[in-house]
Design a protein around this motif. Structure first.
Motif, PDB file in Angstrom:
ATOM      1  N   LYS A 116      50.700  27.153  36.478  1.00  0.00           N
ATOM      2  CA  LYS A 116      49.305  26.987  36.221  1.00  0.00           C
ATOM      3  C   LYS A 116      48.383  28.344  37.162  1.00  0.00           C
ATOM      4  CE  LYS A 116      49.709  22.289  35.405  1.00  0.00           C
ATOM      5  NZ  LYS A 116      49.457  20.777  36.125  1.00  0.00           N
ATOM      6  N   GLU A 117      46.968  28.789  36.998  1.00  0.00           N
ATOM      7  CA  GLU A 117      46.117  29.083  37.877  1.00  0.00           C
ATOM      8  C   GLU A 117      46.555  28.651  39.012  1.00  0.00           C
ATOM      9  OE1 GLU A 117      42.464  30.167  40.170  1.00  0.00           O
ATOM     10  OE2 GLU A 117      43.092  28.073  39.262  1.00  0.00           O
ATOM     11  N   ARG A 118      46.361  29.756  40.149  1.00  0.00           N
ATOM     12  CA  ARG A 118      46.923  29.101  41.388  1.00  0.00           C
ATOM     13  C   ARG A 118      46.680  27.722  41.904  1.00  0.00           C
ATOM     14  NH1 ARG A 118      48.052  32.638  45.785  1.00  0.00           N
ATOM     15  NH2 ARG A 118      48.559  31.459  48.043  1.00  0.00           N
ATOM     16  N   ALA A 119      45.198  27.289  42.163  1.00  0.00           N
ATOM     17  CA  ALA A 119      44.420  26.606  42.318  1.00  0.00           C
ATOM     18  C   ALA A 119      44.405  25.448  42.334  1.00  0.00           C
ATOM     19  CB  ALA A 119      42.997  27.330  42.699  1.00  0.00           C
ATOM     20  N   GLU A 120      44.725  25.944  40.707  1.00  0.00           N
ATOM     21  CA  GLU A 120      45.171  24.166  40.012  1.00  0.00           C
ATOM     22  C   GLU A 120      46.443  23.703  39.888  1.00  0.00           C
ATOM     23  OE1 GLU A 120      44.928  24.954  35.554  1.00  0.00           O
ATOM     24  OE2 GLU A 120      45.736  23.055  35.262  1.00  0.00           O
ATOM     25  N   ALA A 121      47.241  25.021  40.152  1.00  0.00           N
ATOM     26  CA  ALA A 121      48.745  24.321  40.611  1.00  0.00           C
ATOM     27  C   ALA A 121      48.637  23.298  42.159  1.00  0.00           C
ATOM     28  CB  ALA A 121      49.238  25.793  41.064  1.00  0.00           C
ATOM     29  N   ARG A 122      47.880  24.371  43.239  1.00  0.00           N
ATOM     30  CA  ARG A 122      47.671  23.928  44.428  1.00  0.00           C
ATOM     31  C   ARG A 122      47.200  22.261  44.285  1.00  0.00           C
ATOM     32  NH1 ARG A 122      49.489  23.211  49.625  1.00  0.00           N
ATOM     33  NH2 ARG A 122      49.779  25.486  49.417  1.00  0.00           N
ATOM     34  N   LEU A 138      55.643  26.548  44.107  1.00  0.00           N
ATOM     35  CA  LEU A 138      55.539  27.758  44.959  1.00  0.00           C
ATOM     36  C   LEU A 138      55.054  28.483  44.554  1.00  0.00           C
ATOM     37  CD1 LEU A 138      58.243  29.747  46.018  1.00  0.00           C
ATOM     38  CD2 LEU A 138      58.802  30.142  42.340  1.00  0.00           C
ATOM     39  N   GLU A 139      54.261  29.638  45.716  1.00  0.00           N
ATOM     40  CA  GLU A 139      53.119  30.068  45.429  1.00  0.00           C
ATOM     41  C   GLU A 139      53.505  31.683  46.217  1.00  0.00           C
ATOM     42  OE1 GLU A 139      49.045  27.746  47.001  1.00  0.00           O
ATOM     43  OE2 GLU A 139      51.027  27.875  48.299  1.00  0.00           O
ATOM     44  N   GLN A 140      52.809  32.398  45.759  1.00  0.00           N
ATOM     45  CA  GLN A 140      52.733  33.776  46.421  1.00  0.00           C
ATOM     46  C   GLN A 140      52.299  34.155  46.984  1.00  0.00           C
ATOM     47  OE1 GLN A 140      53.778  36.979  42.939  1.00  0.00           O
ATOM     48  NE2 GLN A 140      52.166  38.246  44.724  1.00  0.00           N
ATOM     49  N   GLN A 141      52.762  34.971  48.312  1.00  0.00           N
ATOM     50  CA  GLN A 141      51.419  35.204  49.091  1.00  0.00           C
ATOM     51  C   GLN A 141      51.526  36.858  49.934  1.00  0.00           C
ATOM     52  OE1 GLN A 141      50.062  32.820  49.672  1.00  0.00           O
ATOM     53  NE2 GLN A 141      51.523  30.916  51.088  1.00  0.00           N
ATOM     54  N   ARG A 142      52.492  36.980  48.627  1.00  0.00           N
ATOM     55  CA  ARG A 142      52.453  39.296  48.745  1.00  0.00           C
ATOM     56  C   ARG A 142      53.105  38.928  48.290  1.00  0.00           C
ATOM     57  NH1 ARG A 142      49.178  38.589  51.990  1.00  0.00           N
ATOM     58  NH2 ARG A 142      48.337  39.545  53.355  1.00  0.00           N
ATOM     59  N   PRO A 143      53.560  40.216  47.510  1.00  0.00           N
ATOM     60  CA  PRO A 143      54.633  40.111  46.107  1.00  0.00           C
ATOM     61  C   PRO A 143      56.015  40.258  46.653  1.00  0.00           C
ATOM     62  CG  PRO A 143      52.959  42.037  46.079  1.00  0.00           C
ATOM     63  CD  PRO A 143      53.060  41.086  46.926  1.00  0.00           C
ATOM     64  N   THR A 595      52.473  35.153  40.350  1.00  0.00           N
ATOM     65  CA  THR A 595      51.265  35.863  40.759  1.00  0.00           C
ATOM     66  C   THR A 595      51.202  35.739  42.002  1.00  0.00           C
ATOM     67  OG1 THR A 595      49.551  35.601  39.493  1.00  0.00           O
ATOM     68  CG2 THR A 595      51.642  36.963  38.134  1.00  0.00           C
ATOM     69  N   LYS A 596      50.322  36.450  42.728  1.00  0.00           N
ATOM     70  CA  LYS A 596      49.263  36.365  43.125  1.00  0.00           C
ATOM     71  C   LYS A 596      48.563  35.113  43.003  1.00  0.00           C
ATOM     72  CE  LYS A 596      45.737  38.793  46.282  1.00  0.00           C
ATOM     73  NZ  LYS A 596      45.026  40.009  45.808  1.00  0.00           N
ATOM     74  N   TYR A 597      48.409  34.868  41.304  1.00  0.00           N
ATOM     75  CA  TYR A 597      47.398  33.995  40.954  1.00  0.00           C
ATOM     76  C   TYR A 597      47.560  32.851  40.557  1.00  0.00           C
ATOM     77  CZ  TYR A 597      44.082  37.793  42.596  1.00  0.00           C
ATOM     78  OH  TYR A 597      43.259  38.722  43.538  1.00  0.00           O
ATOM     79  N   THR A 598      48.944  33.258  40.191  1.00  0.00           N
ATOM     80  CA  THR A 598      49.957  31.635  38.863  1.00  0.00           C
ATOM     81  C   THR A 598      51.000  31.282  40.176  1.00  0.00           C
ATOM     82  OG1 THR A 598      50.307  33.601  38.392  1.00  0.00           O
ATOM     83  CG2 THR A 598      48.676  32.088  36.889  1.00  0.00           C
ATOM     84  N   SER A 599      50.638  29.969  39.897  1.00  0.00           N
ATOM     85  CA  SER A 599      51.547  29.530  40.467  1.00  0.00           C
ATOM     86  C   SER A 599      52.563  28.638  39.783  1.00  0.00           C
ATOM     87  CB  SER A 599      51.632  28.546  41.844  1.00  0.00           C
ATOM     88  OG  SER A 599      50.283  29.566  42.326  1.00  0.00           O
ATOM     89  N   PHE A 600      53.988  28.160  40.726  1.00  0.00           N
ATOM     90  CA  PHE A 600      54.624  27.470  39.909  1.00  0.00           C
ATOM     91  C   PHE A 600      54.507  25.864  40.276  1.00  0.00           C
ATOM     92  CE2 PHE A 600      57.245  31.291  38.804  1.00  0.00           C
ATOM     93  CZ  PHE A 600      57.537  30.360  37.492  1.00  0.00           C
TER      94      PHE A 600
END
Lengths: 681, 269
Positions: A116-122, A138-143, A595-600
């Motif tokens: 999902k898009e990062r904010a939505e996943a959060r 799971l979020e990406q903070q850096r690659p 990615t930086k803008y998508t999370s699991f």
């Protein structure tokens, strides 16, 4: 005297007022800290009844087939405390990893995560957390830095999270290397903690002291299968068990809880030093992908190299204290001593501030080299890591005409200003190449590789003192003469699009040229690569009809998307690179990538927590091997008073001296008075 | 002609005994504090000095009316405050009562000595240490900036060129202040100094200590930042601290202009 004393008290009052004004404006910065096993409200540690170390083990299983590595990482969390937990774990990943899957196991339930898009996943995660559902994010903070949050681990629970990624292995000098990063090193940050962006707050993470045993289990298994017999399968970082299952196959296994404090580096060759090159195709339902790996031509003999200028930018901060700085000193010594008298050099040392050896580069005479080495040898490694001002200063140094300039950055990369650094280098390096040396057992490869990419140079990672010598040799080769310049890739007889990279840089290292892209139509035609080796034109052709067709097109698609995201990320750092957020988000959602803008995010729909209490516990990380405690909190110099006993003794001595002086003065005065009386008489 | 008969109850000795009896909880607490390791037992030095200079005669004579009022008021305050104030302040009030009935002619200096015998250092360090350290940090930063160094003060930290020097708890100057005040009070008692002279001496001592501590912070900053060609070590720290303390002590106890150069001006009460 009275006036002076009065003035002093006025000054005292003024300073007190000024102090009151100043202390209100002070801000804390984001920074790592040492883990203290404390409990109770108000402490940095977990609360009463909370399990302070919820991550019990990490299991890594990798399958390497040719140049592709599929990796599965299973993190096992348990709660041995008495209150429900939210575990937060920051862990490293490969800079080349295309993370494409996450599965949450709660008891016997298996829950596949959604991208999902990062904010939505959060938001999804926070809602599940509040509702008492077990969930993972799971979020990406850096690659190369990821953060796992697992909410609602109830007392007695066993929860596992499995993440999967694919990685392309690129041989260097015919050597394949699989790296599994062990730990995220403590980052120096000067960003104020209040109002810090959410993607930077992970820097505030607890660390164990140097030598403190990390009780988390760590095991690893790598299945290597080559197209030819394997040779020199070895691991420089650990002592795993290597089990050959035939000429072309080996199983490497490790079970060592103490091994998680450094990168696991497994290297091997194919028979005769060959590399697996050629054209690989993946044909998916909607899209078709290709990957071209071209073996580099042999390095030409060095005929005449123009005068060269080297600017060494050496990190002497607290985290470099110990083996990294010692290795860096040896490395610079080797590099300086290999320079010719017509070459010139300069050295910029940086920590909290920077110290330039000379206002402009000096000829590499034995005297100048000796003086520079002496300056470097005086460094002990302390203070912060102000990389950006140091890079800015080095990049603005005056450059002579007709001189080939190279910047050499040597650091462990424990900073949080990667994007800003890339932008600075890209915009200011000019015609110079920038080479980045990462030294340490667990360096920030994202920074090192990004700096080199931005500066059209090469990255080097030195994980142990012995590797420094080898890296210095490779560096000398690279800067002496490129392998291939003016590289062009042309498709003949078929349509290709969305190529990665968009333009090929000069080939400096003895590693293959890699081009990825999408294609349409029938499998006909060929790919032509042209360039110049320095002595002759170069051309190679790769036929589509004889290309290797991979059974799983997903691997190639993810690697292509990962490469595209990396390039968009680099552009995002550029001042005129525009906003690449939408494109990166779209790629992440389309190809199911982190990615930086998508999370699991994965949520168990069963409400499991009924109590209102949920303790958040940040999993402490071990310090990377060879890194001193000074990387987290270096000892600050203080100015303690002398002991009271010594003060009393000194005070009494002064008192006696004053008494003695007073007595002498009285005797003198009495003598003068009697002399005056005699004279009067 | 015979001297008027003095009631045994109104003698100094009897009143002193009464004050000591009233202060037994304080004495008990004092004994416990001396042994619990929370403070250096250096108060004993001040107590020893106070006892050494305590009056040796006149104990069987009646206490002057003014002092008697002082004892009564102090004991009343002690009784009223007993349940509300912390033991250290309770002890300080009781010391006032003791001073009223037992002080020699240099009453203020002797009372100060007696007060300094209480375990003040840790408490003062706790409540006043931080502001004092902040003031020292700011003053030191100001001096260093005048010397051309771009030093900034943040709380109790001096920062320069990415490096930091912390003015931490043992850097507040409170130990230096206690020591110099104790020596100054002893000297004043020995010389029979009056209240005004004693106050002047204490003021000079306080000013000298604050100045010395600021200069000490500046000097140690220079050592730590390698601005001086002296390697940082505990020995160097102590040498700088003791030298500056000696200068401060000399400035405070300056014989030619100080309290001890003059004859006692005030008569016995």
């Amino acid at each position: 005297m009275k006036t002076a004393v009065t003035l002093f008290w006025i000054l005292f009052a003024g300073l007190s007022a000024a102090w009151s004004a100043e202390t209100t404006s002070g801000d804390r910065t984001l920074s790592p800290y040492f883990w203290v096993k404390t409990t109770g409200p108000g402490s940095d540690g977990p609360g009463v009844g909370a399990d302070p170390l919820p991550l019990k083990s990490t299991r890594v299983e990798a399958t390497i087939a040719g140049v592709f590595a599929d990796v599965k990482v299973t993190q096992h969390y348990a709660n041995t405390g008495t209150v429900p937990l939210e575990a937060v774990y920051v862990f490293p990943g490969s800079t080349r990893a295309a993370v494409h899957g996450l599965t949450l196991f709660v008891g016997d339930r298996r829950l596949e995560a959604k991208t999902k898009e990062r904010a939505e996943a959060r938001r999804t995660y926070e809602a599940a957390k509040s509702a008492g559902k077990t969930a993972s994010l799971l979020e990406q903070q850096r690659p190369n830095v990821f953060q796992m949050n697992v909410a609602n681990i109830l007392p007695g629970d066993d929860v596992s999270v499995e993440l999967r990624y694919t990685e392309l292995l690129v041989p260097d000098h015919g050597v394949y290397e699989f790296v599994y990063p062990g730990v995220v090193g403590p980052r120096y940050s000067n960003k104020p903690a209040p109002g810090a962006p959410p993607e930077d707050t992970w820097v505030q993470n607890p660390y164990l002291h140097k030598g403190e045993q990390d009780p988390t289990g760590y095991s690893l298994r790598v299945d290597v299968a080559g197209s030819m017999p394997l040779q020199d399968v070895r691991c420089r970082s650990h002592a795993p068990k290597v089990d050959y299952r035939g000429q072309n196959e080996a199983v490497v296994s490790l079970d060592d809880p103490a091994g998680a404090n450094r990168d696991f580096v497994l290297s091997y060759r194919l028979a005769g030093g060959a590399i697996q090159s050629g054209l690989f195709l993946g044909e998916g339902k909607d899209e078709k992908f290709f990957l071209l790996m071209v073996q580099p031509p042999a390095r030409p003999t060095l005929a005449q190299v123009p005068p060269r200028e080297f600017v060494f930018i050496l990190d002497v901060s607290g985290s470099m204290n110990g083996f990294p700085l010692q290795t860096a000193k040896g490395l610079i010594r080797e590099l300086l001593e290999s320079l010719r008298p017509q070459d010139s050099f300069n050295v910029l040392l940086f920590a909290g501030a920077s110290d330039l050896f000379s206002p402009s580069s000096v000829p590499a005479t034995p005297e100048a080299i000796r003086a520079a080495l002496q300056r470097i040898d005086e460094q002990q490694g302390s203070g912060g890591t102000e990389l950006l001002p140091a890079l800015k200063r080095a990049l603005s140094l005056p450059q002579s005409e007709g001189v080939s300039r190279s910047f050499v950055v040597i650091t462990d990369g424990y900073v949080d200003v990667e994007a800003e650094s890339f932008r600075l280098v890209r915009e200011n390096a000019g015609r110079a190449n920038l080479f980045a040396f990462g030294i340490g057992s667990s360096v920030n490869r994202f920074l090192i590789e990004g700096l080199a990419r931005s500066g059209q140079g090469e990255p080097f990672v030195v994980t142990d003192p012995e590797a420094g010598h080898e890296a210095a040799g490779r560096f000398r080769d690279y800067v002496s003469m490129p392998l291939l310049t003016g590289v062009r890739v042309k498709m003949e007889g078929f349509e290709a699009y969305d190529l990665e990279p968009g333009a090929c840089a000069d080939l400096l290292a003895e590693r293959p040229l890699i081009v990825m892209g999408k294609w349409r139509g029938e499998r006909t035609g060929h790919v032509v690569v042209t360039g110049n080796t320095g002595t002759a034109p170069y051309r190679s052709e790769h036929d589509m009809t004889t290309a290797t067709v991979l059974p799983d097109a997903g691997g190639l698609s993810r690697l292509w998307a990962r490469a595209r995201i990396a390039e968009l990320g680099d552009l995002e750092g550029a001042r005129d690179g525009g906003d690449q957020k939408a494109a990166i988000t779209q790629l992440g959602l389309t190809y199911n990538l982190l990615t930086k803008y998508t999370s699991f995010v994965a949520v168990d729909e069963i409400v499991r927590r009924s109590s209102p209490t949920l303790q958040t516990v940040k999993q402490p990380l071990p310090l990377p091997a060879g890194v001193e405690n000074s990387a987290v909190g270096y000892p600050v110099a203080a100015a303690p008073e002398p002991s009271t006993v010594a003060l009393v003794i000194v005070g009494l001595i002064v008192l006696l001296a004053a008494l003695w002086r007073n007595r002498r003065l009285k005797i003198q005065e009495a003598g003068q008075e009697s002399w005056g009386e005699t004279k009067t008489k | 002609m015979t001297a008027p008969r003095v009631s045994p109850v109104s003698t100094r000795l009897a009143i002193l005994a009464a004050v000591l009896l009233a202060g037994w909880p304080v004495l008990r607490w004092y004994g416990l504090r001396l042994g619990d390791g929370s403070d250096e037992p250096l108060g004993l030095l001040a107590l020893g000095a106070a006892l050494a200079f305590a009056p040796r005669a006149g104990w069987l004579e009646p206490l002057a009316e003014r002092r008697l009022h002082g004892v009564a008021l102090s004991l009343a305050a002690y009784s009223l405050a007993y349940a509300f104030v912390p033991p250290l302040l309770r002890a300080a009030i009781w010391v006032l009562a003791l001073a009223c009935c037992a002080a020699p002619k240099a009453a203020l200096a002797w009372s100060t000595l007696l007060a300094l015998s209480l375990p003040w250092v840790a408490t003062v360090q706790f409540y006043l240490g931080y502001p004092l350290r902040c003031v020292t940090t700011l003053a030191a930063a100001g001096i260093l900036r005048l010397c051309g160094l771009a030093v900034h003060a943040q709380g109790t930290v001096l920062g320069w060129a990415g490096e930091r020097v912390l003015i931490d708890a043992p850097c507040s100057g409170i130990q230096m202040a206690w020591t110099l005040l104790a020596i100054a009070a002893t000297t004043a008692v020995a010389r029979g100094a009056g209240a005004r002279e004693s106050l002047r001496l204490f003021r000079r001592a306080g000013t000298a200590v604050l100045a010395a501590n600021t200069v000490r912070a500046v000097a140690l900053f220079c050592v730590e930042m390698r601005l001086w060609p002296v390697a940082s070590s505990p020995g160097v720290h102590d040498a700088i601290g003791l030298t500056l303390f000696a200068l401060a002590a000399w400035a405070a106890l300056d014989w030619r202009r100080g309290v001890c150069a003059t004859a006692p001006r005030e008569a016995l009460p």
